[in-house]
Design a protein around this motif. Structure first.
Motif, PDB file in Angstrom:
ATOM      1  N   ARG A   1     -11.832   3.481   1.974  1.00  0.00           N
ATOM      2  CA  ARG A   1     -10.497   3.755   2.526  1.00  0.00           C
ATOM      3  C   ARG A   1     -10.266   5.248   2.733  1.00  0.00           C
TER       4      ARG A   1
ATOM      5  N   ARG B   1     -12.780   0.554  -2.100  1.00  0.00           N
ATOM      6  CA  ARG B   1     -11.857   1.649  -2.293  1.00  0.00           C
ATOM      7  C   ARG B   1     -12.410   2.940  -1.729  1.00  0.00           C
TER       8      ARG B   1
ATOM      9  N   LEU C   1      -2.947   0.240  -3.683  1.00  0.00           N
ATOM     10  CA  LEU C   1      -4.397   0.170  -3.869  1.00  0.00           C
ATOM     11  C   LEU C   1      -4.778   0.742  -5.241  1.00  0.00           C
TER      12      LEU C   1
ATOM     13  N   LEU D   1      -5.360   6.457   0.128  1.00  0.00           N
ATOM     14  CA  LEU D   1      -5.253   5.647  -1.080  1.00  0.00           C
ATOM     15  C   LEU D   1      -3.770   5.361  -1.340  1.00  0.00           C
TER      16      LEU D   1
END
Ligand SMILES: [Zn+2]
Ligand SMILES: [Zn+2]
Lengths: 361, 546
Positions: B309, B306, B316, B312
């Motif tokens: 990335r 996470r 997710l 977001l």
């Protein structure tokens, strides 16, 4: 024809039937200089440059069968004309010039191109084929003039003296130690030496080299205030030994070409690294090779592959010679990193150095 | 530049903390506030983005020495440090610059960023010609963002505090955010670091977190705990979560989230922003950010994905929801609580969360045991619970700064890492201090049991830490003796050395020939007692996967 070829016993001259710095016992040996891996014990006959006689006898034994020749004098052997020329490495070090049927080869042994006053300075010798060492055969190795290094040692010594601490300087005991003694300012304070250094000082003094007064460190008690004023020269193997205890709190330094790199300075773990080598640096190697005018260059111990490749790219006919003067890959091993060379002939004799290898001597 | 380069030389030459402290104090005492400001920045780990591409610096070194690229590489291999290599290859200058660090950074170096290559190629040699070799190397390290010298932020803090006659905690507090990319060191900033304490200071702290208190590893067997730590009742025990250490700061109606690297990460965790409504102003909570799903903590790998990335998505956020597990209270009602004992902070934290309950912010539960033996038994469940072991916090400990131990200690009592006996098959030279030693190793296990008609060694992990210097030297010597082939800096060796390798986690991996990927591998022991034939097999690794 090749005047020198590599054989299991060492570098061999076929028409002359002798070896240069052999690493296995042979009948006839020609020795470039007295460092342990070039001058080995056990050969039937030795031939060397005259100024090296004292060193060779003190290290290999007084009674070796040794013939000497002054620098520049020629000796004819089986039609090979042989002469010695100064290599500027240590006292008595020589390049060996061989001439046979108009072909000239020069084997450098170890050499340094900056003159230092403790031995005859390096003299380039014109030849067709030059056999060169390559201990510091990388462009990162470029020495500062030695006067700067000696001034640095002097400053460090004065500073320690002001702070009431001994200055212990580790240096290879044959050559490097005498060069330092010759170069520093001996008016700063007393100079003490380790037992491995003093016998070589004597030989240098007998050879007419100015070496300031030195005292044997073992003669002083730990409480002696003189110790805290002194510069102490010791072989690298003394580091960490009980011998060091007498100096109480001291500052230590190490003099070697390998001190050029931060990594090796840190690995050595001394307060100060002084970049001082008895070998040619990269520009020195290239300069010396060029001066010989040789079209063919044989590269021995050190960065063989690097120097060979570089010289080839410069249009020379270069190739490597496998020798046992120290492993190329171990060339960054510092003196003292290994066990003292107890297994080497001569290690137990008085005056022999406990450190068989310097910077890949 | 010379003075700063000399400081670098002194710091680099010693391993003694006292000598390092002394060197920093000497520098700060003489330096102007402008120079000191930048020195603090670099020493405390600040790194401006790279100012000149490394490739360009390499090319300059090659051009200056008329060196082919292969020879540059050979040199780099011998030195082990890029800036040092370049500095050794560039022409040496006979000058050294007495101009200060600030002038160099602000007037000469920062303006280099973004210049076209031709312009840089023209400008740099003029700069180099003013620096002695040591200054040149330090300067190149500043330019490439690779400046690192063995001092901790804590040590810098101590040097400044003793020079200014301040409490190191106060200096640490002021240093928070100092090395941020957004922060530009200045004389005024430095003066604030070392200024006398003022009453307003606390009120003007904005969203600043407190310096994190860090735990030490506890390695002893639990049978010795009674003797080492005293009775279990004196300790507050929790699980050791495998997440991201963070502080939640709620002040003046706003919420800030800081990670342990003192990086502001508020934007990365939008689901937690609702806590701004819940928490009273003047609250700072220390805890762990974890992915929480199905009533349990999820593997760290998910959290890592996470973090990686850029955007977001809502999906997710739903699939990988983050929660904060709270375990300490550093500020309450605007008041610094770090000098309250651990148990008092814990009670206050519990009371606070009871008043402002939120599923986003959960209490990290405390664990109890009759004795250490009992806790050791409970700790066996760590792996199945997805935690790394336990944390032990002295009940009356204050909240320290960094790894201090003088105000009480936090211990991390981690579960035994996974371990196998593996064979060393490749070695690579180390860097920096270890540039001349082979210190980075590749390890392998057998692909079949002993006695199989044919079996081979399959590499599965690389490790470089865990050996003493003496062992390193011995291993290095064996590697040189048993080298089979060289590939650039790497050597393959005849397998002779067996090591017990520990690692923190293991997962299936398609990318690796061995089919598994291990996390944080390190050498636990050199198994002199084992032969290569005795080493473990892939089957052993696969068994650990459960
Ligand atoms: Zn040699
Ligand atoms: Zn030599």
């Amino acid at each position: 024809m090749d005047l020198v070829i590599a054989r299991p016993e060492g570098l061999y001259c076929p028409p002359g039937d002798f070896y240069i710095d052999p690493w296995r016992p042979v009948e006839r040996s020609v020795i470039t200089h007295g460092h342990g891996d070039h001058a080995r014990w056990g050969n039937a006959r030795y031939l060397a440059a005259a100024p090296g006689e004292g060193i060779l006898r003190s290290r290999l034994g007084q009674d070796i069968d040794l013939q000497t020749l002054p620098y520049g004098a020629t000796l004819d052997h089986h039609g090979v004309k042989l002469s010695f020329h100064p290599a500027g490495h240590v006292l008595g070090s020589a390049q060996v010039r061989l001439e046979y049927r108009g072909e000239v080869w020069v084997a450098s042994g170890d050499y340094k191109v900056e003159a230092d006053g403790t031995c005859a300075p390096f003299e380039p010798v014109r030849c067709h084929t030059f056999i060169t060492e390559s201990t510091f055969g990388l462009p990162i190795y470029r020495w500062r003039p030695q006067a700067e290094i000696f001034a640095g040692i002097d400053d460090w010594w004065r500073q320690n003296q002001a702070e009431g601490r001994a200055s212990v300087l580790f240096a290879y005991s044959f050559g490097k130690a005498q060069r330092i003694l010759h170069g520093i300012d001996d008016r700063i304070g007393p100079i003490l030496v380790h037992g491995a250094v003093e016998p070589l000082n004597r030989v240098y003094r007998e050879g007419g080299i100015r070496i300031p007064e030195t005292h044997y460190a073992g003669d002083f008690k730990k409480s002696d205030p003189l110790l805290r004023q002194a510069l102490v020269l010791a072989p690298p193997s003394a580091a960490g030994s009980t011998w060091m205890r007498r100096f109480g709190e001291y500052s230590d330094g190490f003099a070697s070409g390998w001190m050029m790199l931060r990594g090796t300075r840190r690995r050595r773990g001394v307060d100060r690294g002084f970049v001082l080598s008895d070998h040619a640096d990269w520009p020195g190697l290239l300069w010396a090779i060029e001066q010989t005018g040789a079209e063919r260059v044989m590269v021995t111990h050190g960065s063989v592959n690097v120097l060979v490749r570089y010289l080839r790219e410069q249009g020379l006919d270069a190739q490597g010679f496998t020798t046992e003067y120290g492993d190329e890959d171990d060339s960054d091993d510092l003196p003292g990193a290994d066990q003292p060379g107890a297994d080497l002939p001569g290690a137990n004799q008085p005056g022999a150095d406990p450190e068989p290898r310097e910077e890949g001597p | 530049m010379k003075a700063f380069a000399d400081l670098y030389g002194r710091l680099d030459a010693t391993t003694s903390s006292n000598a390092k402290l002394q060197a920093m104090q000497d520098y700060f005492r003489d330096a102007s506030a402008e120079d000191a400001a930048w020195a603090v920045y670099f020493l405390a780990g600040g790194r401006p983005r790279q100012l000149v591409p490394t490739r360009l610096l390499r090319e300059q070194a090659m051009t200056a020495g008329h060196l082919p690229e292969w020879l540059f590489e050979e040199s780099y291999q011998a030195v082990g440090d890029l800036a040092e290599t370049i500095a050794l290859l560039l022409p040496e200058s006979h000058h050294s610059s007495e101009e200060g660090l600030a002038t160099w950074v602000e007037d000469y170096l920062l303006p280099l960023r973004g210049l076209p290559p031709e312009e840089l190629a023209a400008r740099l040699p003029a700069l180099w010609s003013r620096l002695d070799r040591q200054s040149l190397m330090v300067c190149i390290k500043l330019i490439t963002g690779a400046f690192r010298v063995g001092v901790s932020k804590l040590l810098v803090t101590r040097a400044l505090a003793s020079l200014a006659g301040l409490d190191p905690k106060r200096v640490a507090q002021r240093l928070v955010g100092y090395t941020d990319l957004s922060h530009r060191p200045s004389a005024a900033g430095y003066r604030r670091l070392v200024a006398e304490e003022s009453d307003r200071e606390h009120a003007e702290r904005g969203g600043q977190p407190y310096p994190f208190f860090l735990a030490h590893a506890l390695q002893a067997p639990h049978e010795q705990f009674e003797a080492l730590l005293g009775p279990v009742e004196n300790w507050l025990v929790e699980w050791k979560w495998d997440g991201i250490r963070a502080q939640l700061v709620k002040r003046d109606g706003a919420l800030w989230i800081w990670s342990r690297g003192e990086e502001l990460v508020t934007d990365r965790f939008p689901e937690l922003h609702a806590l701004a409504e819940q928490l009273p102003d003047g609250t700072v909570i220390d805890g762990e950010l974890v992915v929480w799903k199905d009533d349990r903590v999820q593997p760290f790998a998910l959290l890592q994905q996470r973090i990686g990335r850029k955007t977001l998505s809502r999906k997710l956020l739903e699939d990988v929801p983050v929660r904060m597990l709270a375990y300490d209270l550093l500020e309450q009602a605007g008041e610094d609580w770090r000098s309250q004992p651990q148990h008092a902070r814990r009670s206050a934290l519990e009371a606070l969360l009871a008043r402002s309950p939120s599923p986003l912010l959960q209490l990290s539960p405390t664990l109890t045991g009759r004795d250490w033996q009992d806790l050791a038994a409970q700790r066996e469940a760590s792996r199945s619970l997805g935690v790394e072991g336990m944390m032990l916090k002295a009940r009356d400990a204050l909240y320290g700064v960094g790894r201090t131990k003088d105000m009480g200690v936090w211990w991390k009592w981690k579960i035994d890492p996974f371990s196998v006996d593996a064979v060393l098959i490749y070695a690579q030279r180390g860097h920096g201090r270890r540039a001349s030693l082979y210190t980075d190793f590749t390890f392998a296990v057998w692909d079949a049991e002993p006695g199989a008609s044919e079996r081979t060694l399959v590499p599965f992990a690389k490790a470089y830490s865990g050996l003493t210097d003496e062992e390193m030297r011995q291993v290095d010597a064996v590697i040189r003796k048993t080298t089979v082939e060289k590939f650039g800096p790497v050597r393959s060796v005849t397998p002779t050395l067996v090591f017990e390798l520990g690692f923190e986690g293991i997962a299936l991996s398609k990318r690796h020939k061995s089919g598994v990927a291990v996390r944080f591998p390190r050498m636990l022991r050199w198994r002199h007692d084992k032969t290569v034939e005795d080493a473990d097999t892939l089957a052993t690794l696969q068994d650990l996967l459960q």
